[in-house]
Design an enzyme around this catalytic site. Structure first.
Site, PDB file in Angstrom:
ATOM      1  N   LYS A 123      22.302 -18.177   0.214  1.00 27.96           N
ATOM      2  CA  LYS A 123      22.375 -16.718   0.050  1.00 27.96           C
ATOM      3  C   LYS A 123      23.790 -16.301  -0.302  1.00 27.96           C
ATOM      4  CE  LYS A 123      19.200 -15.871  -0.248  1.00 27.96           C
ATOM      5  NZ  LYS A 123      17.842 -16.300  -0.141  1.00 27.96           N
ATOM      6  N   ASN A 145      -2.112   1.939   6.460  1.00 30.32           N
ATOM      7  CA  ASN A 145      -1.279   0.790   6.053  1.00 30.32           C
ATOM      8  C   ASN A 145      -0.992  -0.029   7.296  1.00 30.32           C
ATOM      9  OD1 ASN A 145      -1.122   1.715   3.510  1.00 30.32           O
ATOM     10  ND2 ASN A 145       1.064   2.212   3.538  1.00 30.32           N
ATOM     11  N   GLY A 146      -0.975  -1.346   7.155  1.00 31.41           N
ATOM     12  CA  GLY A 146      -0.664  -2.189   8.310  1.00 31.41           C
ATOM     13  C   GLY A 146      -1.877  -3.015   8.691  1.00 31.41           C
ATOM     14  N   ARG A 183       5.304  -0.327  -5.810  1.00 35.83           N
ATOM     15  CA  ARG A 183       5.089  -1.166  -4.631  1.00 35.83           C
ATOM     16  C   ARG A 183       4.001  -2.203  -4.852  1.00 35.83           C
ATOM     17  NH1 ARG A 183       6.472   2.061   0.234  1.00 35.83           N
ATOM     18  NH2 ARG A 183       4.797   1.028   1.308  1.00 35.83           N
ATOM     19  N   HIS A 199      30.911 -37.194   9.484  1.00 30.52           N
ATOM     20  CA  HIS A 199      30.805 -38.279   8.509  1.00 30.52           C
ATOM     21  C   HIS A 199      31.366 -37.891   7.142  1.00 30.52           C
ATOM     22  CE1 HIS A 199      28.556 -40.585  11.411  1.00 30.52           C
ATOM     23  NE2 HIS A 199      27.786 -39.530  11.619  1.00 30.52           N
ATOM     24  N   CYS A 237       0.816  -1.205   0.000  1.00 29.11           N
ATOM     25  CA  CYS A 237       0.000   0.000   0.000  1.00 29.11           C
ATOM     26  C   CYS A 237       0.857   1.266   0.000  1.00 29.11           C
ATOM     27  CB  CYS A 237      -0.863   0.013   1.243  1.00 29.11           C
ATOM     28  SG  CYS A 237      -1.733  -1.527   1.488  1.00 29.11           S
ATOM     29  N   TRP A 290      -3.085  -2.661  -1.335  1.00 33.78           N
ATOM     30  CA  TRP A 290      -2.752  -4.023  -1.726  1.00 33.78           C
ATOM     31  C   TRP A 290      -3.527  -4.903  -0.764  1.00 33.78           C
ATOM     32  CZ3 TRP A 290       1.168  -8.110  -0.759  1.00 33.78           C
ATOM     33  CH2 TRP A 290       1.574  -8.749  -1.934  1.00 33.78           C
ATOM     34  N   GLU A 307      24.788 -17.413  -3.877  1.00 32.51           N
ATOM     35  CA  GLU A 307      24.042 -16.695  -4.917  1.00 32.51           C
ATOM     36  C   GLU A 307      24.600 -15.312  -5.207  1.00 32.51           C
ATOM     37  OE1 GLU A 307      20.058 -16.873  -3.075  1.00 32.51           O
ATOM     38  OE2 GLU A 307      19.349 -17.254  -5.109  1.00 32.51           O
ATOM     39  N   LYS A 319      14.547 -14.035 -11.285  1.00 37.58           N
ATOM     40  CA  LYS A 319      13.676 -13.915 -10.111  1.00 37.58           C
ATOM     41  C   LYS A 319      12.554 -14.937 -10.157  1.00 37.58           C
ATOM     42  CE  LYS A 319      12.410 -12.072  -6.284  1.00 37.58           C
ATOM     43  NZ  LYS A 319      13.179 -12.555  -5.134  1.00 37.58           N
ATOM     44  N   GLU A 355      20.062 -22.296   4.011  1.00 33.23           N
ATOM     45  CA  GLU A 355      19.635 -21.009   3.445  1.00 33.23           C
ATOM     46  C   GLU A 355      20.780 -19.988   3.512  1.00 33.23           C
ATOM     47  OE1 GLU A 355      17.438 -19.798   1.654  1.00 33.23           O
ATOM     48  OE2 GLU A 355      17.339 -17.653   2.086  1.00 33.23           O
TER      49      GLU A 355
END
Ligand code: F6R
Length: 604
Positions: A481, A100-101, A27, A500, A2, A74, A484, A599, A477
């Site tokens: 990151k 907003n929120g 946005r 191991h 928003c 949004w 990438e 993306k 992860e």
């Protein structure tokens, strides 16, 4: 997400609002509206669809006036239609609210308002604010907003106009607001780009700030009414810079957006009274006796965290698999299987095909998705949006933590529906979930220390990441990151598995990031670290604040705030994102568009 614009001055407000909202279009939004004071009356025009639709309506119905507020929405609570668009008016039409929120306690507030005879025009949480402020109004808009905010809790970037007031009143908690200062005119917006055609002198509001904005001046206070001082900042951003919120990269901006993204994902969905999650889904969680989680890349690691969450809280067995494997292996799924597909873009072809495969076998299908209306959302039985807003940096950051937050909600939802998550642990867990936005804000404060560590190790050719139990996916992860965006080779292992094989890699050149946050397996992880130290490895520990042991066994320590051990992956992902980011910056990499990556991966 928003966008907000507000104006008081000498220009035609409607033009300023439309231009400002246009500059916030990047946005993402699905409806738009404005309220302008015309001859002492507030007039509202709002429309589902793009700004062009609103602009056309404003051609037919001009709103001459020099005070107004505008919004692009949004959708979170309620469909993207005209009534749910902002501004929301009080019943007497004298005030208009833009928000907003998420107002977390909007349901009890709404019940009270209904009992007192209020009639609602929309399905939004925001509308309660219009009614509440109307009730409190006794000729002073600022006081009415202040009193209403003593009852409404949650996240808000709030902007209120009243036809009897020459000022706009605004307030911020979590959702950003910035005031633009002009000569004989002043502005407010959710983001700097909206202000740039008019002024570069701005005040960024802090959490808990309120302001009354008139054309000749701005009064700043806290929510108790005490005056506060905030710095006036001169922004010298280009439009492109300002879309990045002044950050040098979208990725960094998105990392910093995580507190309010989490508020968006969680807010309004947790029910304090019953310690449960209300997800508004048609699927009946009690029907399923196993769960398949399907996703790719970071979304897959979020799903792997989800496995621990669902198994711990709902005691339902969960299989997690990368979508490109699932779709071709003739998985054993049936009507008693709930297949959950997780995807930021909602367009990843492997994930789409995999969920089709699960559906063919009769499984119930649930999408945990960011992009509204994307292909996957059109195929699954139900979608739980993560509400992370547009993610532009190719490497996923805010969507990742929001996916885990969404999986936490799913775990509570299933656990409660199946009667396997009892009142007390449910209350404890949901209370910790609520704290996450603040905890992530705290985790971001470690950035200077992380930048120092990144610089120290940026010339390493390899990195190893270790974690156990629910922190094993966090290690994966973190490694993903780093590789990438910095192109440094990084591997991840469950810490107990290191002996191991990967232990052979350890020497004095290898930085090893070890997740040692508080958990039932803390001691065991520490002994895995000793194995690294004994072989000359360089240990970077990620430890819980207050852990005085960590510095004894690690050369470097990054501290994260204490939380429920099942939520540690969220607070721990943040410093790992920053470590990858700072390393890539040291190496001069193209952070937002790393080589070879897209993306949204719509090819096999
Ligand atoms: C990692 C990353 C990718 C995506 C993966 C799935 O930073 O961005 O690994 O997570 O391509 O994408 P979505 O979530 O759009 O299905």
């Amino acid at each position: 997400m928003c966008g907000i614009v507000g104006y008081v001055g000498f220009r035609e407000a409607a033009g300023v609002l439309l231009e400002g909202l246009r500059r916030l279009e990047y946005r993402g939004y699905d409806s738009a509206g404005v309220a302008v004071k015309v001859n002492g009356r507030l007039e509202v025009v709002k429309k589902a669809g793009k700004l062009q639709v609103l602009a056309e309506s404003l051609k037919e119905r001009a709103l001459p006036g020099t005070l107004g507020v505008g919004h692009t929405r949004w959708a979170t609570h309620g469909a993207p239609n005209d009534p749910n668009a902002h501004p929301h008016s009080s019943e007497d039409g004298r005030l208009a609210v833009i928000h907003n929120g998420i107002i977390e306690n909007y349901l009890p507030l709404k019940e009270g308002l209904l009992q007192r005879g209020h009639v609602f025009a929309s399905e939004t949480d925001s509308e309660v604010l219009a009614h509440l402020i109307e009730e409190k109004y006794q000729g002073n808009l600022y006081q009415a907003v202040r009193l209403a905010l003593q009852e409404a809790h949650g996240a808000y970037g709030l902007v209120v106009a009243h036809q009897d007031s020459e000022e706009i009143v605004v307030a911020r908690t979590v959702s950003p607001l910035v005031i633009g200062l002009g000569e004989g005119e002043n502005f407010v917006a959710s983001d700097v780009p909206a202000l740039l055609p008019y002024t570069r002198r701005v005040i960024f509001l802090h959490d808990g700030d309120m302001a009354a904005i008139g054309k000749e001046g701005v009064r700043l206070t806290d929510l108790k009414g005490n005056p506060v001082q905030r710095e006036v900042v001169e922004v010298d951003w280009s439009l492109e810079d300002s879309e990045k919120g002044g950050y040098p990269h979208y990725m960094l901006k998105e990392i910093y957006e995580q507190p309010w993204v989490l508020e968006n994902t969680l807010g309004g969905r947790l029910r304090e009274e019953s310690a449960t999650a209300e997800l508004g889904l048609k699927l009946d969680p009690a029907r399923y006796d196993k769960v398949h989680v399907i996703a790719c890349g970071s979304a897959y690691y979020a799903g792997w965290v989800g496995k621990y969450l669902i198994e711990a809280l709902a005691r339902v067995p969960v299989e997690v698999e990368v979508a490109s494997e699932y779709r071709y292996r003739d998985p054993v799924a049936d009507q008693k299987t709930l297949a959950i597909v997780i995807s930021q873009s909602g367009e990843t072809i492997d994930s789409l095909e995999a969920i089709r495969e699960a559906a063919r076998k009769g499984a119930g299908t649930l999408g945990i998705i960011n992009a509204k209306g994307s292909s996957i959302t059109r195929e699954v039985d139900d979608t739980l949006y993560i509400h992370a807003g547009p993610e532009i940096g190719v490497a996923s950051t805010k969507a990742y933590t929001a996916m885990i937050a969404a999986m936490s909600l799913v775990a509570v939802w299933m656990g409660r529906a199946k009667g396997r998550l009892q009142d007390q642990p449910a209350a404890e867990f949901t209370a910790e979930l609520r704290k996450l936005p603040r905890l992530v804000e705290e985790a971001l404060e470690e950035r200077p220390e992380i930048a120092r560590i990144a610089l120290k190790y940026h010339q390493a050719s390899d990195y190893l990441f270790l974690g156990r139990h629910i922190q094993a996916p966090t290690a994966y992860e973190g490694a993903l990151k780093l590789k990438e965006i910095s192109y440094i080779h990084a591997e991840a292992y469950p810490a107990g598995e290191m002996k191991h094989g990967p232990i052979a890699l350890i020497d004095e050149h290898l930085p090893v990031v070890v997740l040692t946050t508080e958990s039932p397996l803390y001691e065991k992880t520490v002994s895995n670290i000793q194995e690294v130290r004994a072989r000359g490895g360089r240990v970077i520990a990620l430890a819980t604040k207050g852990d005085s042991e960590a510095k004894k066994f690690a050369q470097d320590v990054i501290y994260v705030p204490r939380t429920h051990h099942l939520l540690a992956p969220i607070v721990s992902a943040v410093p790992l994102q920053l470590l990858a980011y700072e390393t890539a910056v040291c190496l001069g990499r193209d952070v937002d568009q790393p080589r070879n990556l897209a993306k949204s991966v719509t090819v096999e």
